[in-house]
Design an enzyme around this catalytic site. Structure first.
Site, PDB file in Angstrom:
ATOM      1  N   GLU A 184       0.873  -1.178   0.000  1.00 17.03           N
ATOM      2  CA  GLU A 184       0.000   0.000   0.000  1.00 17.03           C
ATOM      3  C   GLU A 184       0.906   1.222   0.000  1.00 17.03           C
ATOM      4  O   GLU A 184       1.415   1.634   1.040  1.00 17.03           O
ATOM      5  CB  GLU A 184      -0.922  -0.009   1.219  1.00 17.03           C
ATOM      6  CG  GLU A 184      -1.881  -1.181   1.288  1.00 17.03           C
ATOM      7  CD  GLU A 184      -2.983  -1.136   0.253  1.00 17.03           C
ATOM      8  OE1 GLU A 184      -3.065  -0.130  -0.492  1.00 17.03           O
ATOM      9  OE2 GLU A 184      -3.768  -2.092   0.187  1.00 17.03           O
TER      10      GLU A 184
ATOM     11  N   CYS B 135      -2.843   8.695   2.694  1.00 18.66           N
ATOM     12  CA  CYS B 135      -2.502   8.201   1.352  1.00 18.66           C
ATOM     13  C   CYS B 135      -3.634   8.478   0.379  1.00 18.66           C
ATOM     14  O   CYS B 135      -3.415   8.546  -0.837  1.00 18.66           O
ATOM     15  CB  CYS B 135      -2.167   6.708   1.394  1.00 18.66           C
ATOM     16  SG  CYS B 135      -3.431   5.706   2.172  1.00 18.66           S
TER      17      CYS B 135
END
Length: 510
Positions: free
Chosen positions: A264, A298
């Site tokens: 990720e 993010c």
């Protein structure tokens, strides 16, 4: 608007919560590595880092725990996660406040992060009775094909500072019900939330019988500890959250030993604002996605691509929000923007803004403002940058509250801008035109792992699989069928007849 009032001593708050959890006071002063709160720069603990040898020994103990845990029925494993969810409910206020103290995100987001942990526990408890395989029709008479899912092995989880506990829970809750022990390396910047969460897990485990002692292992350390996790063949899966640069290293090293990876990585998320958009809705969604968590998600919105017909009505309104948003102590309930995590993040933000200005961008905001802690904390006003083109820093992710504004005239141009970056995590479109929204969600639309309509790029729910494409890494965590990454699939053929027909009509008579 800046709110400079100083909070009470944060180290006392941390010590009080640790005492509630039964953690010894010396756990906050057992090492030489200083942990500072980004709220005011106060040293809130001094922790000890594990070394590579300790990491290897911990992996050995985790491998032994796996041999015990993999044969426990999955619904029994689910009961452990149910108990963990209950512990998190009881400790939500304290752990949420600790998240805020250690990361600087506002208190409602700290509490929301713990709620996310609770939600994934609920999901995983149900999942423990739904680890389904398939039965397939065989081409051979008196045969059956079936698949099963079995535990994979010790799971390494490397988490980042911005979601110090929620991302661990996405991985750990699923890994544990799937039959895998978990080895957790938290960010060096946020070990205290990891220590508290591990204590809550131990409380949950103590409520049940026959739980392996090393089912969840916490390894606080630096890069050397992470390298041991990535390189040790006993660690079957490594889930790593962080920068694209980190992911390139982790992915390559895991590939060398054929280890499994969930990556990720970076996001450079965009939203398209169409002519038919509800501008009031879009304004609120854009502000939260771009400014929330001080731009340190993010999934934070980094780019907004605005149609020329609404540009002059929308962008001035957005600037006004940027001018009036409350910046300050994140523990204060009226604050919307807390501090950046550290000086390095502030310097990266300023460097990006300088590069944007050199590329012809008009920078609005982005200055350092006074907050609790004076020079020891890094509070900034969020920056809005009108760019003439998608060049320079617009192509990169800067982990700070910078929103680049681009203009477009036709939808194909907007999609090209949207997809024209190396990252592919989250995306959004604001429109009431069905054709535009469906095109955006189609194979020729957004190339991201997350695509939203009439909402921002951040704030994913745990029910869906989370992750992105391209330089975001391709991994998936949390909901949907992300659990399959934590298990190994076995396909079996069963012959319940007396003959031995071969597949594809092959003849082999002896």
């Amino acid at each position: 608007m800046n709110k400079p009032e100083a909070p009470t001593s944060l180290s006392r708050d941390v010590a009080a919560f640790f005492a509630e959890l039964g953690l010894p006071a010396e756990s906050l002063s057992q090492g030489s590595t200083e942990i500072r709160s980004p709220i005011n720069g106060e040293i809130i603990a001094r922790v000890r880092f594990a070394d590579a040898a300790e990491a290897k020994a911990a992996i050995g103990r985790s491998a032994e725990a796996f041999r015990q845990w993999r044969v426990v029925p999955a619904p029994v494993r689910g009961e452990l996660i149910r108990q963990l969810g209950n512990e998190l409910r009881a400790a939500k206020e304290g752990l949420g406040r600790l998240v805020t103290i250690e990361t600087g995100k506002i208190l409602s987001e700290g509490l929301g992060e713990v709620q996310e942990m609770i939600d994934i526990c609920d999901f995983a408890v149900g999942l423990s009775r739904q680890l389904y395989g398939l039965t397939m029709v065989s081409e051979r008479a008196d045969h059956r094909l079936m698949e099963q899912w079995h535990p994979l092995g010790p799971t390494g989880v490397i988490t980042a500072f911005n979601f110090p506990v929620a991302v661990w829970s996405w991985n750990a809750a699923l890994a544990l019900v799937c039959g895998n022990p978990v080895i957790w390396k938290p960010s060096e910047k946020t070990p205290l939330t990891a220590m508290a969460t591990t204590a809550l897990f131990r409380r949950a485990a103590a409520r049940l019988d026959n739980i392996p002692a090393d089912l969840v292992t916490l390894l606080i350390g630096g890069r050397d500890v992470g390298e041991v996790l990535v390189d040790d063949p006993r660690v079957a899966l490594v889930s790593a959250t962080g920068s694209t640069g980190m992911g390139r290293i982790v992915g390559e090293r895991l590939a060398r030993r054929f280890g499994r990876a969930i990556l990720e990585l970076g996001g450079n998320n965009a939203a398209i604002l169409c002519p038919s958009a509800d501008l009031d809705l879009a304004l609120r969604a854009t502000a939260f996605s771009a400014i929330g968590t001080a731009g340190q998600r993010c999934t934070s919105l980094r780019r907004i691509i605005v149609h020329g017909s609404v540009y002059d009505s929308f962008v001035p309104r957005l600037k006004k929000v940027y001018d009036t948003v409350t910046i300050g102590n994140p523990i204060d309930g009226s604050t919307l923007v807390g501090p950046l995590i550290d000086k390095r993040s502030y310097e990266a933000m300023q460097k990006a803004l300088e590069a944007a200005a050199q590329a012809g961008g008009k920078v609005h905001g982005g200055k350092r403002v006074k907050g609790p802690g004076g020079d020891d904390a890094y509070y900034v006003s969020p920056a809005l940058v009108e760019m003439p083109a998608q060049t320079g820093p617009v192509l990169n992710e800067t982990f700070a509250p910078i929103l680049y504004v681009l203009r477009y005239e036709n939808f194909d141009e907007a999609l090209a801008l949207h997809n024209g970056v190396p990252q592919g995590l989250s995306s959004a479109i604001f429109t009431t035109d069905l054709r535009e929204s469906e095109r955006f969600l189609s194979a020729s639309g957004s190339d991201c792992g997350l695509a939203n309509v009439n909402m921002g790029s951040s704030g994913a729910e745990i029910g869906g699989a989370f992750g992105g494409e391209k330089e975001t890494g391709g991994g998936r965590e949390s909901g949907s069928d992300a659990w399959k990454a934590y298990m190994r699939r076995v396909t079996s053929a069963i012959n319940f007849g007396h003959a031995l027909p071969l597949a594809q009509g092959v003849k082999f008579d002896i």
